[in-house]
Design a protein around this motif. Sequence first.
Motif, PDB file in Angstrom:
ATOM      1  N   LEU A  40      31.976  42.656  51.290  1.00 19.02           N
ATOM      2  CA  LEU A  40      30.484  43.007  51.422  1.00 19.02           C
ATOM      3  C   LEU A  40      30.203  41.219  52.791  1.00 19.02           C
ATOM      4  O   LEU A  40      29.340  40.370  51.573  1.00 19.02           O
ATOM      5  N   VAL A  41      29.318  41.874  53.545  1.00 18.82           N
ATOM      6  CA  VAL A  41      28.418  40.673  54.284  1.00 18.82           C
ATOM      7  C   VAL A  41      27.652  41.690  55.055  1.00 18.82           C
ATOM      8  O   VAL A  41      27.104  42.609  55.508  1.00 18.82           O
ATOM      9  N   THR A  57      22.630  45.668  44.912  1.00 17.16           N
ATOM     10  CA  THR A  57      23.587  45.246  43.608  1.00 17.16           C
ATOM     11  C   THR A  57      24.874  46.646  44.023  1.00 17.16           C
ATOM     12  O   THR A  57      25.067  46.387  43.388  1.00 17.16           O
ATOM     13  N   PRO A  58      23.922  48.087  43.882  1.00 21.02           N
ATOM     14  CA  PRO A  58      24.915  48.631  43.613  1.00 21.02           C
ATOM     15  C   PRO A  58      26.325  48.765  44.538  1.00 21.02           C
ATOM     16  O   PRO A  58      27.158  48.907  44.561  1.00 21.02           O
ATOM     17  N   LEU A  59      26.021  48.281  45.637  1.00 17.95           N
ATOM     18  CA  LEU A  59      27.417  48.309  46.329  1.00 17.95           C
ATOM     19  C   LEU A  59      27.998  46.619  46.031  1.00 17.95           C
ATOM     20  O   LEU A  59      29.441  47.291  46.563  1.00 17.95           O
ATOM     21  N   PHE A  60      27.549  46.201  45.288  1.00 18.79           N
ATOM     22  CA  PHE A  60      28.987  44.715  44.611  1.00 18.79           C
ATOM     23  C   PHE A  60      29.719  45.734  43.600  1.00 18.79           C
ATOM     24  O   PHE A  60      30.508  44.933  43.400  1.00 18.79           O
ATOM     25  N   ALA A  72      34.446  43.709  46.513  1.00 17.52           N
ATOM     26  CA  ALA A  72      35.723  42.550  45.769  1.00 17.52           C
ATOM     27  C   ALA A  72      34.791  40.676  46.682  1.00 17.52           C
ATOM     28  O   ALA A  72      35.818  39.909  45.298  1.00 17.52           O
ATOM     29  N   GLY A  73      34.143  40.904  46.525  1.00 21.00           N
ATOM     30  CA  GLY A  73      33.111  39.447  47.580  1.00 21.00           C
ATOM     31  C   GLY A  73      32.162  39.261  47.997  1.00 21.00           C
ATOM     32  O   GLY A  73      31.967  40.870  48.497  1.00 21.00           O
ATOM     33  N   LEU A  74      31.377  38.630  48.004  1.00 19.26           N
ATOM     34  CA  LEU A  74      29.787  38.796  48.821  1.00 19.26           C
ATOM     35  C   LEU A  74      29.907  37.573  49.487  1.00 19.26           C
ATOM     36  O   LEU A  74      29.858  36.577  48.846  1.00 19.26           O
ATOM     37  N   VAL A  75      29.484  37.883  50.845  1.00 17.97           N
ATOM     38  CA  VAL A  75      28.847  36.782  51.917  1.00 17.97           C
ATOM     39  C   VAL A  75      27.699  37.045  52.129  1.00 17.97           C
ATOM     40  O   VAL A  75      27.114  38.363  52.891  1.00 17.97           O
ATOM     41  N   TYR A  80      29.669  40.656  37.654  1.00 17.64           N
ATOM     42  CA  TYR A  80      30.803  40.988  37.826  1.00 17.64           C
ATOM     43  C   TYR A  80      31.733  40.833  38.650  1.00 17.64           C
ATOM     44  O   TYR A  80      32.651  41.303  38.710  1.00 17.64           O
ATOM     45  N   GLY A  81      32.641  39.231  38.773  1.00 19.24           N
ATOM     46  CA  GLY A  81      33.234  38.312  38.265  1.00 19.24           C
ATOM     47  C   GLY A  81      33.610  38.772  39.880  1.00 19.24           C
ATOM     48  O   GLY A  81      34.665  38.264  39.836  1.00 19.24           O
TER      49      GLY A  81
END
Length: 852
Positions: free
Chosen positions: A744-745, A754-757, A761-764, A781-782
Amino acid sequence: MDVRSVVGLDGVRRGMGDLVGGKAANLGEMVAAGERVPPGFCVTTAAHASGTVPAEPITRAYEALGAGRVAVRSSATAEDLPEASFAGQQDTYLDVEGADAVVDAVRRCWASLDNERAVAYRRANGLDRADVRMAVVVQRMVDADTAGVMFTADPLTGSRSRTVVDAVRGPGGAVVDGSVEPDHYAVDDGRLVDGAGGCLAPGQVVELAAAGRRLQGLFGSPQDVEWVHDRDGVLWLLQSRPVTTLFPLPPQDLPDLPRFYMEVGHMQGMLRPFTPLGLAMLQRMWTRWWGSVGFATGDADPDPLMVGVGGRLFVDLSAFLRSSPLRGRLPQAMDVYGPRARAAVEHLLDDPRFAPRPGLPFPASTGLRVAAALLPSAVFGVGHALARPRAARARAQAAVARLRALRGPGAGAGSASRLDWVTGRALDAMLGRDLTRVIGPVFAGIVTGTAPAALLRGVATREETDTVLGGLPHNVTTEMDLALWRIAERARAHGDLFTRTPPEELAARYLRGELPEVGLAAFLDAYGHRAAAEVDIGVPRWRENPAPVFASVANYLRLDDPEQAPDRRFERAGAAAGAALAELVPRALRRRPVRGAVAAFLMSRSRELAGLREYGKFAWLVPFAEMRRQVLLVGADLAGLGLLETADDVFFLDLDEVRSTVDGCVDRRSLVAERRHLHLRERRRRTVPGTLLTDGTDAAAALPSPAVEPGGLPGTPAAPGRAEGRARVVLDPSGARVEPGEILVAPTTDPGWTPLFMTAAGLVSETGSPIAHGPTVAREYGIPAVICVRDATTAIRTGDLLRVDGSAGTVVVVADAGDGPAATDPTDPTDLTDPTDLTDLTFTDGESPREG
């Protein structure tokens, strides 16, 4: 043919834009002001409306001009406006010679009104084709010795103190189309500071800058100017239009300039502009809270600490930057805002305009009063939470239950009494004893989550101490997301319904009671007061419009790997935390017995308290939703009286304006329409300066970019771990989706994201703080997270293959979108063209429309 089909530029004025278009109107005004402009004429919109090129009037005007070579340029009614320049979107023809060729060039300019790039530009800027008409400017060509472009404000840093000039030998088309590298010059306050040498003499640059300042004064805003020197060195001005991309200026009428401002909305996941009432409410809350602890600022402070600029929230740190006792500590305090913010402050420490002064930014007596008001309850709250975490959590939950029971005036109440309740009792409840009972455990959670890393420096890595914070219980945002996951599990029996029906239609059917029960009612009872950008009272809550909730449910239903289920991921993060804690504690006690013992206690307590990081904001948003409901009832009353068009128009007034509308029956419809237009314009702004000076300079943007590896983007580590996956660029979470395994960018994140988390697999993200909402939930969520990645949503495209290192704080584009799956989803809702519908403004933009 209409006699007004052709007019000379010397007869054109600024108010004739509907007849001659933006470019010609500006040129006519320049001629009238005595500026040197090549002579010419305009083929008006009246001729375009007729659909037939007026060949005879054009020929006569061309011959009166002396024939010879001319430039033929579009001048549409939407061009050269403060909000849309249309630079290069419609056609220009140079060195046109002969009457027939001029007539043909006019015809081709007309046709360019509907070329592909102009259509796309109108769509991106929310302009209706039916509202645009085409005029054409014909001007005598100047035999160019040098030519180029001048901006009377720096378009990269936003500085209104600097004029920048790009120049080349010969015609200036090569500067405009970017086909050559021009000579670059900069002028600060009439003084050449950059660009000695090149094709322009210093005197020519200074002359250009002076002309630019005159044009800026003439038109009342920074200008983008095309110019040319003829073979005799005479300066001609070919065009002037507003610079449309500059961020608005902060207050200019304050003493002790310049000022230094920090944008703080992104700490709450808020980069989109606030509605006027949303900003006013936060400012009222701020002044009310400070007043309650002995720091009186007043609702009408002539020198406020908190200001709105471009609909965003900024705090004035100038006094702290100039304070001898405090300024040295300020860079470290900026770490929570990211490395660029810290670097900007460090740079400004050497700026003589912010030279140190003795004393504090406030009287010592005020500091003592604030400390006396806050410290006892803070010390008790933190101490009680550390000693008895379960009792502290129960105390905080009881306080939120009382806030849930808060209700404003009922049916039949007048608008004045509703406003009194919102600005009086409700604000007092939000900022009163119940919130204090929540804040103590929250602060204790922050301490237990952050202090161990400092205590164990040299003993444990930051990645290890962050791992201890994975899978934290008692986080209300995590609990919300897992509750959504349970709804998705119940919805699997109706999979096609929830995955193939648009979220907006599902929301409408739910509100009509036409959907199967999957637990949504209970979810909205608990969390329906939330939303993306929820700190703005003008934004609808999920209870009002649950479309984003249905979009998240559909997103979860696409998960087909049981091991990637959010509850399993959360459990794994918790197990990893337990393993890390078991390994770290003996090591810490062995190598640093005293510090290790303190760190071990705090890390164990972090499993009880650090999850409460989200609870303070959750608590004050509970009465905030009831306050919004009361304001909407006021808006409905005003709309019923014909003073507003719709109930939610009320959010485009500030508090004083709402009060005067109620008391004086003032018609606000035209003001609201203007404010909605400006709001939509700011919604489209892709970048917001994090640091801002009085003259508009983005202090961070003015710094050199840090060196990075090829394909790499620097950022700040926010959640440990590493991941590789395709990027999904999302500008607004409502209606968007992230496929399992994608990165997610985003521009920013708040709990509404946060529901998209759950499937990422990762966040930018472009902004944020390691202790803000997004990174906190990412750690739980790790999933690895890297924040403060400048321009991430434009530098990265959906479909790019990314390698994210949340421990090092780096993002690498391994392969571009052309090597992977489709970069966009044509079904994603991205249209933001309706400036009158607040629901659309809030809920219809999803993934980035950028396709490369």
